[in-house]
Design a protein around this motif. Structure first.
Motif, mmCIF file in Angstrom:
data_model
loop_
_atom_site.group_PDB
_atom_site.id
_atom_site.type_symbol
_atom_site.label_atom_id
_atom_site.label_comp_id
_atom_site.label_asym_id
_atom_site.label_seq_id
_atom_site.Cartn_x
_atom_site.Cartn_y
_atom_site.Cartn_z
ATOM 1 N N TYR A 192 35.645 44.891 23.527
ATOM 2 C CA TYR A 192 36.315 44.844 22.211
ATOM 3 C C TYR A 192 35.510 44.208 21.374
ATOM 4 C CZ TYR A 192 39.587 42.916 18.727
ATOM 5 O OH TYR A 192 40.171 42.783 17.471
ATOM 6 N N ILE A 193 35.251 44.974 20.152
ATOM 7 C CA ILE A 193 34.583 44.714 19.118
ATOM 8 C C ILE A 193 35.336 44.526 17.959
ATOM 9 C CG2 ILE A 193 32.356 45.348 17.420
ATOM 10 C CD1 ILE A 193 31.454 47.132 19.556
ATOM 11 N N ASP A 194 35.457 43.426 17.563
ATOM 12 C CA ASP A 194 36.349 42.676 16.567
ATOM 13 C C ASP A 194 36.532 43.862 15.318
ATOM 14 O OD1 ASP A 194 37.471 39.785 17.369
ATOM 15 O OD2 ASP A 194 35.203 40.232 17.685
ATOM 16 N N TYR A 195 37.626 44.184 14.881
ATOM 17 C CA TYR A 195 37.847 45.006 13.783
ATOM 18 C C TYR A 195 37.787 44.201 12.716
ATOM 19 C CZ TYR A 195 39.659 48.721 11.031
ATOM 20 O OH TYR A 195 39.798 49.837 9.923
ATOM 21 N N ILE A 196 36.938 44.601 11.822
ATOM 22 C CA ILE A 196 36.956 43.781 10.532
ATOM 23 C C ILE A 196 37.691 44.528 9.351
ATOM 24 C CG2 ILE A 196 35.255 42.794 8.925
ATOM 25 C CD1 ILE A 196 33.155 42.681 10.908
ATOM 26 N N THR A 197 38.613 44.092 8.808
ATOM 27 C CA THR A 197 39.346 44.658 7.807
ATOM 28 C C THR A 197 38.773 44.597 6.365
ATOM 29 O OG1 THR A 197 41.318 44.023 9.037
ATOM 30 C CG2 THR A 197 41.783 44.856 6.798
ATOM 31 N N PRO A 198 38.574 45.876 5.837
ATOM 32 C CA PRO A 198 37.846 45.670 4.302
ATOM 33 C C PRO A 198 38.800 45.144 3.191
ATOM 34 C CG PRO A 198 37.677 47.805 5.369
ATOM 35 C CD PRO A 198 38.425 47.123 6.337
ATOM 36 N N ASP A 199 38.342 44.493 2.350
ATOM 37 C CA ASP A 199 39.019 44.012 1.507
ATOM 38 C C ASP A 199 40.055 45.106 0.616
ATOM 39 O OD1 ASP A 199 37.936 41.470 1.643
ATOM 40 O OD2 ASP A 199 36.618 41.678 -0.215
ATOM 41 N N GLY A 200 41.358 44.862 0.688
ATOM 42 C CA GLY A 200 42.247 45.826 0.205
ATOM 43 C C GLY A 200 43.220 46.643 1.050
ATOM 44 N N TYR A 201 42.650 46.403 2.440
ATOM 45 C CA TYR A 201 43.012 47.340 3.589
ATOM 46 C C TYR A 201 44.085 46.200 4.448
ATOM 47 C CZ TYR A 201 40.385 51.172 1.908
ATOM 48 O OH TYR A 201 39.792 52.153 1.328
ATOM 49 N N GLU A 202 44.284 45.069 3.977
ATOM 50 C CA GLU A 202 45.111 44.212 4.813
ATOM 51 C C GLU A 202 46.317 44.965 5.126
ATOM 52 O OE1 GLU A 202 42.331 42.009 2.721
ATOM 53 O OE2 GLU A 202 43.918 43.283 2.101
ATOM 54 N N GLY A 203 47.145 45.363 4.420
ATOM 55 C CA GLY A 203 48.441 46.213 4.642
ATOM 56 C C GLY A 203 48.427 47.153 5.637
ATOM 57 N N ALA A 204 47.179 47.910 5.871
ATOM 58 C CA ALA A 204 47.271 48.915 6.768
ATOM 59 C C ALA A 204 46.897 48.238 8.385
ATOM 60 C CB ALA A 204 45.962 49.751 6.656
ATOM 61 N N MET A 205 46.063 47.049 8.196
ATOM 62 C CA MET A 205 45.610 46.308 9.606
ATOM 63 C C MET A 205 46.694 45.273 9.877
ATOM 64 S SD MET A 205 43.019 48.145 10.530
ATOM 65 C CE MET A 205 43.865 49.561 9.488
ATOM 66 N N ASP A 206 47.226 44.414 9.093
ATOM 67 C CA ASP A 206 47.720 43.183 9.554
ATOM 68 C C ASP A 206 49.037 43.502 10.393
ATOM 69 O OD1 ASP A 206 45.983 41.864 8.100
ATOM 70 O OD2 ASP A 206 47.520 41.325 6.474
ATOM 71 N N PRO A 207 49.798 44.540 10.375
ATOM 72 C CA PRO A 207 50.903 44.733 11.279
ATOM 73 C C PRO A 207 50.314 45.314 12.686
ATOM 74 C CG PRO A 207 51.298 45.991 9.417
ATOM 75 C CD PRO A 207 49.863 45.389 9.281
ATOM 76 N N VAL A 208 49.034 45.861 12.710
ATOM 77 C CA VAL A 208 48.661 46.237 14.238
ATOM 78 C C VAL A 208 47.707 45.182 14.656
ATOM 79 C CG1 VAL A 208 47.154 48.258 15.170
ATOM 80 C CG2 VAL A 208 48.807 48.591 13.239
ATOM 81 N N LYS A 209 47.000 44.443 14.244
ATOM 82 C CA LYS A 209 45.825 43.701 14.754
ATOM 83 C C LYS A 209 46.363 42.657 15.815
ATOM 84 C CE LYS A 209 42.069 42.399 12.816
ATOM 85 N NZ LYS A 209 41.194 41.806 12.069
ATOM 86 N N PRO A 210 47.441 42.094 15.517
ATOM 87 C CA PRO A 210 47.971 41.259 16.584
ATOM 88 C C PRO A 210 48.018 41.745 17.955
ATOM 89 C CG PRO A 210 49.331 40.787 14.776
ATOM 90 C CD PRO A 210 48.367 42.194 14.482
ATOM 91 N N ALA A 211 48.199 43.105 17.989
ATOM 92 C CA ALA A 211 48.509 43.586 19.562
ATOM 93 C C ALA A 211 47.395 44.185 19.853
ATOM 94 C CB ALA A 211 49.559 44.842 19.334
ATOM 95 N N VAL A 212 46.171 44.176 19.303
ATOM 96 C CA VAL A 212 45.070 44.745 19.963
ATOM 97 C C VAL A 212 44.472 44.188 21.034
ATOM 98 C CG1 VAL A 212 42.744 45.220 19.118
ATOM 99 C CG2 VAL A 212 44.450 45.843 17.622
ATOM 100 N N LEU A 213 44.076 42.640 20.883
ATOM 101 C CA LEU A 213 43.647 41.909 21.755
ATOM 102 C C LEU A 213 44.268 42.088 23.359
ATOM 103 C CD1 LEU A 213 41.204 40.023 22.753
ATOM 104 C CD2 LEU A 213 42.500 38.368 21.922
ATOM 105 N N PRO A 214 45.528 41.618 23.043
ATOM 106 C CA PRO A 214 46.355 41.625 24.447
ATOM 107 C C PRO A 214 46.303 43.108 24.903
ATOM 108 C CG PRO A 214 47.712 41.401 22.733
ATOM 109 C CD PRO A 214 46.493 41.281 22.166
ATOM 110 N N SER A 215 46.525 44.157 24.134
ATOM 111 C CA SER A 215 46.483 45.698 24.924
ATOM 112 C C SER A 215 45.046 45.691 25.457
ATOM 113 C CB SER A 215 46.739 46.528 24.026
ATOM 114 O OG SER A 215 48.136 46.482 23.172
ATOM 115 N N LEU A 216 43.989 45.628 24.916
ATOM 116 C CA LEU A 216 42.924 45.864 25.435
ATOM 117 C C LEU A 216 42.522 45.076 26.644
ATOM 118 C CD1 LEU A 216 40.579 46.229 22.355
ATOM 119 C CD2 LEU A 216 41.405 47.932 23.852
#
Length: 427
Positions: free
Chosen positions: A364-388
């Motif tokens: 798992y290579i940590d996803y780095i959220t670009p500035d201004g795209y937090e709304g796209a990533m924040d709802p999803v990122k918490p599930a990434v680590l446990p899923s992988l």
């Protein structure tokens, strides 16, 4: 016969009879002791066998715990690895010995060592088991001793492997490899973004931002992963025996696409230049549902590794864990825009591969959220680590961010997978 003579004869017979009864009693006593001693010896011996079984299992458990601890500590870059491994071995020993009615008088002798890249653990014990019945025969105790060892040394017997290296080459892997690279991407007026993932109208002669970045020497994360894959393949080349190792390179994007087909020519995989998967418009292009289904069908079932037609199999997935498509799939959870429906990998897809005997490694290579795209990533990122983590086989999950960590993790993933089939336990 005169009465006096008869009387003497009767007294003589009486004395003989009394003496005879006494002899029988003594003989019976001797035989009884022998019988009790023999029966008791059997009971004592059965008890000894039960104790030996417990102690042997405890020693086996201890050496395996030591090896597992050493590999895990080494993978995580920890120090005092031998001590950690010894502590793990002693804990496993105590847990198993607690199942015996016999209390060990001393701790076992535990030795953990490393030669080259291989860890070895040895556990020995030397006790005596007190007897209950055999003490009647003068045997006060019986020896209770043994040893076990385990090693990660790869067997000299040739093991055949198929390695499927799956690299996420979707747009999100176009981020700058380091902060300096990200800054350079944003500072360049023809890119002006931390991600070099903007595609061109090629028919109009336009150039995409990934090509611009490459022409200016700006390194992208996909380039770092490519370097890491090359390092891992070098390890495959150095450890192979003849043609016992094959590899296949995949790109993970809107499906799983073959970049280099399964081959014993490992240099073909190493020399392949992995680039971002190019799409004509800015839409999501990471579809785990389709990709994992394709991998499951292509990889198939793993074998015992004893022949080229029945190899062991491992799938190594390198990804930032973000599912992003232009339509709803079973593993999607959030709609950012109609052409960016987000989610992460469904662990059930990996479970199907693991049920086929395939080892699944995940970096798992940590996803780095670009500035201004937090709304796209924040709802999803918490599930990434446990899923992988759930997707990977035990001991084959890695997490890295920097180029050095990514390369190190790729090499360790290969070593861990091969080591899982190479732990040898001996008595």
């Amino acid at each position: 016969m005169p009465n006096s003579a008869y009387s003497k004869l009767r007294k003589t017979l009486g004395r003989w009879s009394s003496a005879s009864q006494g002899n029988v009693t003594i003989m019976f006593g001797v035989v009884l002791v022998a019988m009790v001693g023999t029966a008791g010896a059997a009971i004592d011996y059965i008890r000894l066998i039960e104790q030996r079984t417990v102690f042997s299992a405890a020693a086996d458990s201890a050496v395996l715990a030591a090896i597992s601890s050493a590999r895990e500590a080494e993978k995580n870059g920890q120090t005092a690895i031998s001590k950690r491994a010894k502590d793990a071995a002693l804990n496993a020993w105590k847990i198993n010995i607690a199942t015996s009615s016999f209390e060990a008088k001393a701790e076992p002798n535990i030795v953990v060592s490393k030669a080259g890249s291989a860890w070895t653990a040895k556990v020995s014990y030397d006790e005596v088991s007190p007897t209950a019945f055999m003490s009647l025969l003068g045997v006060k105790a019986m020896p209770l001793k043994g040893e076990a060892s385990a090693s990660t040394t790869i067997s000299k017997v040739v093991t055949y492997w198929d390695f499927h290296v799956v690299v996420d080459d979707s747009s999100s892997m176009g981020i700058g490899a380091t902060q300096a690279d990200m800054d350079a991407l944003k500072a360049d007026p023809s890119i002006n973004c931390a991600f070099a993932c903007h595609w061109a109208n090629y028919s109009a002669g336009e150039t995409d931002s990934a090509s611009i970045a490459k022409s200016k020497g700006i390194k992208l994360r996909i380039d770092v992963v490519d370097d890491a894959v090359d390092s891992m393949v070098n390890e495959m080349i150095s450890s192979k025996q003849g043609n016992n190792v094959r590899a296949k390179l995949w790109g993970l994007n809107d499906t799983a696409k073959t970049l280099v087909d399964l081959t014993t020519k490992l240099a073909d995989v190493k020399d392949y230049n992995i680039e971002l998967y190019k799409t004509p418009v800015s839409v999501g292009n990471t579809n785990y549902e389709t990709a994992m289904a394709k991998l499951l069908a292509d990889v198939g079932k793993a074998g015992d590794g004893k022949s080229a037609v029945d190899p062991k199999k491992a799938v190594f997935i390198v990804t930032d864990g973000i599912h992003d498509t232009g339509f709803w799939t079973g593993n999607a959870t959030f709609e950012w825009y109609s052409d960016h429906i987000m989610g992460t990998v469904d662990p059930a897809a990996c479970t199907a591969m693991k049920n086929n005997g395939v080892l699944v490694g995940v970096l798992y290579i940590d996803y780095i959220t670009p500035d201004g795209y937090e709304g796209a990533m924040d709802p999803v990122k918490p599930a990434v680590l446990p899923s992988l983590q759930s997707c990977s086989s035990e001991g084959l999950f890695f997490n890295a961010t920097s180029p050095a960590e990514i390369t190190k993790s790729m090499k360790e993933m290969l070593a861990a997978a091969m080591g899982m089939g190479a732990v040898h336990l001996t008595e």
